[in-house]
Design a protein around this motif. Sequence first.
Motif, PDB file in Angstrom:
ATOM      1  N   ARG A   1      13.935  61.025 -69.568  1.00 29.66           N
ATOM      2  CA  ARG A   1      13.663  60.744 -68.316  1.00 29.66           C
ATOM      3  C   ARG A   1      13.768  59.538 -67.749  1.00 29.66           C
ATOM      4  O   ARG A   1      14.352  58.879 -67.000  1.00 29.66           O
ATOM      5  CB  ARG A   1      12.061  61.073 -68.137  1.00 29.66           C
TER       6      ARG A   1
ATOM      7  N   ARG B   1      20.081  56.067 -62.682  1.00 26.98           N
ATOM      8  CA  ARG B   1      19.921  56.242 -61.402  1.00 26.98           C
ATOM      9  C   ARG B   1      19.625  55.122 -60.510  1.00 26.98           C
ATOM     10  O   ARG B   1      20.392  54.847 -59.353  1.00 26.98           O
ATOM     11  CB  ARG B   1      19.013  57.476 -60.852  1.00 26.98           C
ATOM     12  N   ARG B   2      18.635  54.327 -60.872  1.00 23.39           N
ATOM     13  CA  ARG B   2      18.153  53.289 -60.081  1.00 23.39           C
ATOM     14  C   ARG B   2      18.470  51.763 -60.419  1.00 23.39           C
ATOM     15  O   ARG B   2      18.359  50.928 -59.692  1.00 23.39           O
ATOM     16  CB  ARG B   2      16.621  53.246 -59.863  1.00 23.39           C
TER      17      ARG B   2
ATOM     18  N   ARG C   1      17.105  49.492 -62.243  1.00 18.62           N
ATOM     19  CA  ARG C   1      16.043  48.415 -61.548  1.00 18.62           C
ATOM     20  C   ARG C   1      16.463  47.050 -62.582  1.00 18.62           C
ATOM     21  O   ARG C   1      16.658  47.128 -63.891  1.00 18.62           O
ATOM     22  CB  ARG C   1      14.750  48.871 -62.293  1.00 18.62           C
TER      23      ARG C   1
ATOM     24  N   LEU D   1      12.797  41.503 -57.274  1.00 18.35           N
ATOM     25  CA  LEU D   1      13.344  40.662 -56.373  1.00 18.35           C
ATOM     26  C   LEU D   1      12.418  40.169 -55.247  1.00 18.35           C
ATOM     27  O   LEU D   1      12.591  39.292 -54.720  1.00 18.35           O
ATOM     28  CB  LEU D   1      14.372  41.548 -55.974  1.00 18.35           C
TER      29      LEU D   1
ATOM     30  N   LEU E   1      10.699  36.633 -55.067  1.00 15.85           N
ATOM     31  CA  LEU E   1      12.013  35.852 -54.724  1.00 15.85           C
ATOM     32  C   LEU E   1      12.169  35.687 -53.122  1.00 15.85           C
ATOM     33  O   LEU E   1      12.142  34.814 -52.412  1.00 15.85           O
ATOM     34  CB  LEU E   1      13.204  36.156 -55.550  1.00 15.85           C
ATOM     35  N   VAL E   2      12.125  37.077 -52.685  1.00 17.33           N
ATOM     36  CA  VAL E   2      12.272  37.320 -51.201  1.00 17.33           C
ATOM     37  C   VAL E   2      11.326  36.649 -50.503  1.00 17.33           C
ATOM     38  O   VAL E   2      11.560  35.973 -49.561  1.00 17.33           O
ATOM     39  CB  VAL E   2      12.656  38.765 -51.056  1.00 17.33           C
TER      40      VAL E   2
ATOM     41  N   VAL F   1      11.594  33.074 -50.293  1.00 18.01           N
ATOM     42  CA  VAL F   1      13.092  32.611 -49.510  1.00 18.01           C
ATOM     43  C   VAL F   1      12.709  32.783 -48.155  1.00 18.01           C
ATOM     44  O   VAL F   1      13.057  32.068 -47.146  1.00 18.01           O
ATOM     45  CB  VAL F   1      14.013  33.528 -49.921  1.00 18.01           C
ATOM     46  N   PHE F   2      11.869  33.783 -47.773  1.00 15.03           N
ATOM     47  CA  PHE F   2      11.594  33.809 -46.233  1.00 15.03           C
ATOM     48  C   PHE F   2      10.687  32.659 -45.786  1.00 15.03           C
ATOM     49  O   PHE F   2      10.825  32.188 -44.750  1.00 15.03           O
ATOM     50  CB  PHE F   2      10.631  35.321 -46.346  1.00 15.03           C
TER      51      PHE F   2
ATOM     52  N   LEU G   1      10.546  29.692 -47.042  1.00 14.43           N
ATOM     53  CA  LEU G   1      11.315  28.730 -46.747  1.00 14.43           C
ATOM     54  C   LEU G   1      12.253  28.617 -45.505  1.00 14.43           C
ATOM     55  O   LEU G   1      12.578  27.688 -44.941  1.00 14.43           O
ATOM     56  CB  LEU G   1      12.566  28.550 -48.044  1.00 14.43           C
ATOM     57  N   LEU G   2      12.898  30.015 -45.305  1.00 14.06           N
ATOM     58  CA  LEU G   2      13.573  30.155 -43.958  1.00 14.06           C
ATOM     59  C   LEU G   2      12.804  29.725 -42.853  1.00 14.06           C
ATOM     60  O   LEU G   2      13.185  29.015 -42.001  1.00 14.06           O
ATOM     61  CB  LEU G   2      14.024  31.573 -43.995  1.00 14.06           C
TER      62      LEU G   2
ATOM     63  N   PHE H   1      10.241  27.900 -42.591  1.00 14.55           N
ATOM     64  CA  PHE H   1       9.802  26.425 -42.488  1.00 14.55           C
ATOM     65  C   PHE H   1      11.093  25.886 -42.006  1.00 14.55           C
ATOM     66  O   PHE H   1      10.762  24.822 -41.122  1.00 14.55           O
ATOM     67  CB  PHE H   1       9.474  25.797 -44.116  1.00 14.55           C
ATOM     68  N   PHE H   2      12.283  26.179 -42.351  1.00 14.23           N
ATOM     69  CA  PHE H   2      13.322  25.379 -41.981  1.00 14.23           C
ATOM     70  C   PHE H   2      13.583  25.568 -40.563  1.00 14.23           C
ATOM     71  O   PHE H   2      13.936  24.688 -39.959  1.00 14.23           O
ATOM     72  CB  PHE H   2      14.629  25.475 -42.991  1.00 14.23           C
ATOM     73  N   MET H   3      13.601  26.912 -40.070  1.00 18.22           N
ATOM     74  CA  MET H   3      13.694  27.298 -38.744  1.00 18.22           C
ATOM     75  C   MET H   3      12.741  26.585 -37.857  1.00 18.22           C
ATOM     76  O   MET H   3      13.244  26.101 -36.815  1.00 18.22           O
ATOM     77  CB  MET H   3      13.420  28.596 -38.422  1.00 18.22           C
TER      78      MET H   3
ATOM     79  N   ALA I   1      11.028  23.548 -38.554  1.00 13.87           N
ATOM     80  CA  ALA I   1      10.895  22.250 -38.882  1.00 13.87           C
ATOM     81  C   ALA I   1      12.288  21.348 -38.353  1.00 13.87           C
ATOM     82  O   ALA I   1      12.046  20.269 -38.144  1.00 13.87           O
ATOM     83  CB  ALA I   1      10.614  21.841 -40.040  1.00 13.87           C
TER      84      ALA I   1
ATOM     85  N   VAL J   1      19.420  36.527 -45.353  1.00 14.39           N
ATOM     86  CA  VAL J   1      18.367  35.709 -45.366  1.00 14.39           C
ATOM     87  C   VAL J   1      18.783  34.368 -46.029  1.00 14.39           C
ATOM     88  O   VAL J   1      18.402  33.348 -45.605  1.00 14.39           O
ATOM     89  CB  VAL J   1      16.912  36.365 -45.763  1.00 14.39           C
TER      90      VAL J   1
ATOM     91  N   LEU K   1      19.025  30.712 -44.657  1.00 15.59           N
ATOM     92  CA  LEU K   1      18.454  29.557 -45.043  1.00 15.59           C
ATOM     93  C   LEU K   1      19.210  28.442 -45.238  1.00 15.59           C
ATOM     94  O   LEU K   1      18.959  27.405 -45.181  1.00 15.59           O
ATOM     95  CB  LEU K   1      17.735  29.999 -46.661  1.00 15.59           C
TER      96      LEU K   1
ATOM     97  N   PHE L   1      20.412  26.920 -41.984  1.00 16.55           N
ATOM     98  CA  PHE L   1      18.974  25.913 -41.394  1.00 16.55           C
ATOM     99  C   PHE L   1      19.203  24.646 -42.169  1.00 16.55           C
ATOM    100  O   PHE L   1      18.765  23.754 -41.898  1.00 16.55           O
ATOM    101  CB  PHE L   1      17.787  26.698 -41.205  1.00 16.55           C
TER     102      PHE L   1
END
Lengths: 141, 137
Positions: free
Chosen positions: A12, A19-20, A22, A27, A30-31, A34-35, A37-38, A40-42, A44, B23, B27, B30
Amino acid sequence: MESPTYTQLLARASNSAIRRRRPLVSLTPLVDVVFILLIFFMLASSFSEQRAVALTTPGTAATAGESKAVLVRLKRNGAIDLNGEPITLNQLQARAADFIQTVGERRFLVQPDEGVELQGVVAVLDALHATGIQNISLIRK
Amino acid sequence: MKLRSTSERDYKEPAIVPLVNIVFLLLIFFMILGRITAPEALDVTPPFSTGGGQIDNQRDIVVLISADGRLALEDAEMEQDLLLSAVSKSLEEDPSARVRIKADSSLDAVTLIRLMELLKETGVKALLLLVERPQNE
């Protein structure tokens, strides 16, 4: 219900791995980072390019030589006049260039009326700078 | 039974990798193109101008003046008299210091000229007005 045997579990596990596929490191954290940070930069950062225009004012004392200067007046209703002659902002550049060619380099005085917004004055300064006039002073009544 | 639960799980987790790629690109965009600035004491929108020179790295005294005539020096809002004495104090340390005025585009120009005259009387040699380049050029 009978518990699965070791071979069944192994089968199994390898099945789902194929199949997956992993990843070893998840991830999702990390995402998240990153979000953040994104965002923040948008928030600031700014994209506007700032520049500086040199300003001069003769001050309250200096009056000498003003008889030889060219006076650009800005009215509250947006009208502009060059040495008393009504003019539009588009004409100003050409007329100022003419003036320099016929009469020679002169000092330009820009006199906005009370209530004239700074943006209008900067537009006039731009037009004069574009003609190559360097000696511009801002005065008030 | 088992088959159904797997398909349900697959449905709940859409592919996250393309999203992460985009994303990441945003990033980097920016980070590289944006300029991070400290928030200022007053809400000032500088006038648009096609002229003007690059701001060099010289350390200037920054004076802010908002549309309703409130004044701020560097990052502290203050009264006119206090501001002028603070400016003259920093001029004693560096007599060649320039004053960079960041004025609001809808400020009454006469108010600005009055401020310029006062600064000049304080002993300021060079005045600069901060302007912004129009975006759609």
